[in-house]
Design an enzyme around this catalytic site. Sequence first.
Site, PDB file in Angstrom:
ATOM      1  N   HIS A   1      -7.375  -4.422   9.909  1.00 53.45           N
ATOM      2  CA  HIS A   1      -7.039  -4.231   8.609  1.00 53.45           C
ATOM      3  C   HIS A   1      -5.982  -4.993   8.101  1.00 53.45           C
ATOM      4  CE1 HIS A   1      -4.719  -0.099   9.648  1.00 53.45           C
ATOM      5  NE2 HIS A   1      -3.815  -1.179   9.391  1.00 53.45           N
ATOM      6  N   ASP A  45       0.821  -1.275   0.070  1.00 57.17           N
ATOM      7  CA  ASP A  45       0.034   0.180   0.059  1.00 57.17           C
ATOM      8  C   ASP A  45       0.792   1.175   0.040  1.00 57.17           C
ATOM      9  OD1 ASP A  45       0.923  -0.383   2.659  1.00 57.17           O
ATOM     10  OD2 ASP A  45      -1.028  -0.684   3.333  1.00 57.17           O
ATOM     11  N   ASN A  80      -7.850  -2.115  14.290  1.00 57.75           N
ATOM     12  CA  ASN A  80      -9.244  -2.634  13.737  1.00 57.75           C
ATOM     13  C   ASN A  80      -9.290  -3.801  12.753  1.00 57.75           C
ATOM     14  OD1 ASN A  80      -7.785  -1.560  11.387  1.00 57.75           O
ATOM     15  ND2 ASN A  80      -9.021   0.104  11.206  1.00 57.75           N
ATOM     16  N   GLU A  93      -9.643  -1.447   5.181  1.00 53.51           N
ATOM     17  CA  GLU A  93     -10.144  -1.226   6.462  1.00 53.51           C
ATOM     18  C   GLU A  93     -11.487  -2.185   6.623  1.00 53.51           C
ATOM     19  OE1 GLU A  93      -8.382   0.621   8.189  1.00 53.51           O
ATOM     20  OE2 GLU A  93      -8.201   2.504   7.956  1.00 53.51           O
TER      21      GLU A  93
HETATM   22  C1  GLP Z   1      -0.648   0.052   8.443  1.00 55.53           C
HETATM   23  C2  GLP Z   1      -0.205  -0.686   7.356  1.00 55.53           C
HETATM   24  C3  GLP Z   1      -0.179  -2.051   7.357  1.00 55.53           C
HETATM   25  C4  GLP Z   1       0.448  -2.551   8.647  1.00 55.53           C
HETATM   26  C5  GLP Z   1      -0.371  -2.163   9.812  1.00 55.53           C
HETATM   27  C6  GLP Z   1       0.240  -2.267  11.290  1.00 55.53           C
HETATM   28  O1  GLP Z   1      -1.755   0.711   8.268  1.00 55.53           O
HETATM   29  N1  GLP Z   1      -1.135  -0.307   6.102  1.00 55.53           N
HETATM   30  O2  GLP Z   1       0.331  -2.807   6.171  1.00 55.53           O
HETATM   31  O3  GLP Z   1       0.455  -3.719   8.776  1.00 55.53           O
HETATM   32  O4  GLP Z   1      -0.430  -0.597   9.648  1.00 55.53           O
HETATM   33  O5  GLP Z   1       1.455  -1.406  11.593  1.00 55.53           O
HETATM   34  P1  GLP Z   1       2.123  -1.736  13.003  1.00 55.53           P
HETATM   35  O6  GLP Z   1       2.994  -2.746  12.550  1.00 55.53           O
HETATM   36  O7  GLP Z   1       2.997  -0.226  12.934  1.00 55.53           O
HETATM   37  O8  GLP Z   1       1.653  -1.960  13.893  1.00 55.53           O
END
Ligand code: GLP
Length: 269
Positions: A150, A79, A148, A155
Site C-alpha cells: 500500500h 492519510d 502489502n 490497500e
Molecule cells: C502506513 C501509512 C503509510 C506508511 C506505511 C509504512 O500504513 N499509511 O503512509 O508509508 O504505513 O509505515 P512504516 O514506515 O512504519 O513501515
Amino acid sequence: MKSSCAFPLQHYTRRAVEIIIEADAAALADRAAQIVLGELFRKPDLVLGLATGKTPVGLYERLRKQPTLFQKVRFFNLDEFHGLGPTDPDSFHSFFHQHLLNHVKHEAKNVHLFRGDMKDFEEEAKLVEDRIRVVGGIDLQILGIGRNGHVGFNEPGSSLGSRTRAKTLEPDTVAHYAAGGKTPPNHAITMGVGTIMEAKKCLMLASGADKADIICRMVEGPIMSEVPATALQMHPRAIVVLDEPAASKLKRGDFYKWVFANKWRVGQK
Ligand code: GLP
C-alpha cells in the site's frame, strides 16, 4: 555532439524511477533530508506532502535542524484514521506535530492535514483535493510503503487512478499501528493513487529487511492494483531511497548503484 532528436537528451537518460541505495537507515535519512532540503532551497514556499510511519522519522529529525526553512511551506498529508481528531495522540495530525511541526517555524494557515473526525469523509476528501488544486499541486510528496504494497492507505486492489476517499484497512495494516493495548480504527481517509501520482515529485523511503520483498515487486514487478505502489513506476519524477536490507532482493541492485554513482550531474564536464 548535437542531437538531431526532437526530445532533449534527458528524456532518454533519466529513469522514471531513480533508485538510491544507502548503507543503513541513518544514511537513508541523511539522503532523504538532502533531497527535501534541496527542494526547499529551490522553492521556499514548497507544497510538501508528509507521510507517517516509522520510516520517515529520521528524515523529520534532520529537517527539524533547519527550523527557519519552513516559514512559507504549505503542508499536506497522505492519510488519517477515521474518527481521530487533531488532538488525539494516536492521530497522524499529532504525529506530524510531534515529529516536525512543533519544532519548525510555520504558518498555521499553511497546514492542511486531514481531519479524521469529520462526519462526512466525502466532503473532507473533496475539500483536500480542492485545496491541493488551489495551491497548484503537491511539489514533493514523501511516501512510505506498506508490506502489502500500500501507498498512503491505498490497500491492495485500490484503483491506480483513485482519488482521495475513505478506505477499509487490512487487518495487518491496523495491527501495524496498534500500540499500548489500543487498536486503531479499521477505516481511514487517504489521498488516492491518482492524487499521489499528480505530485510533481515523489520521494519514497523504505528501510529494513521486512520491506525487501515488496520493494522488489514495487520496483521490478508488473504494474498492478494488487500492489498500488507499483504505480510509481509510471511517475515521471519519483525517487526511491532504500537502505541495503530493503534493497537486498532487487535483481538489479548493483546496476542501480552504478547508475547513481555515474549519474550525469548539472555542471559536469
Ligand atoms: C502506513 C501509512 C503509510 C506508511 C506505511 C509504512 O500504513 N499509511 O503512509 O508509508 O504505513 O509505515 P512504516 O514506515 O512504519 O513501515
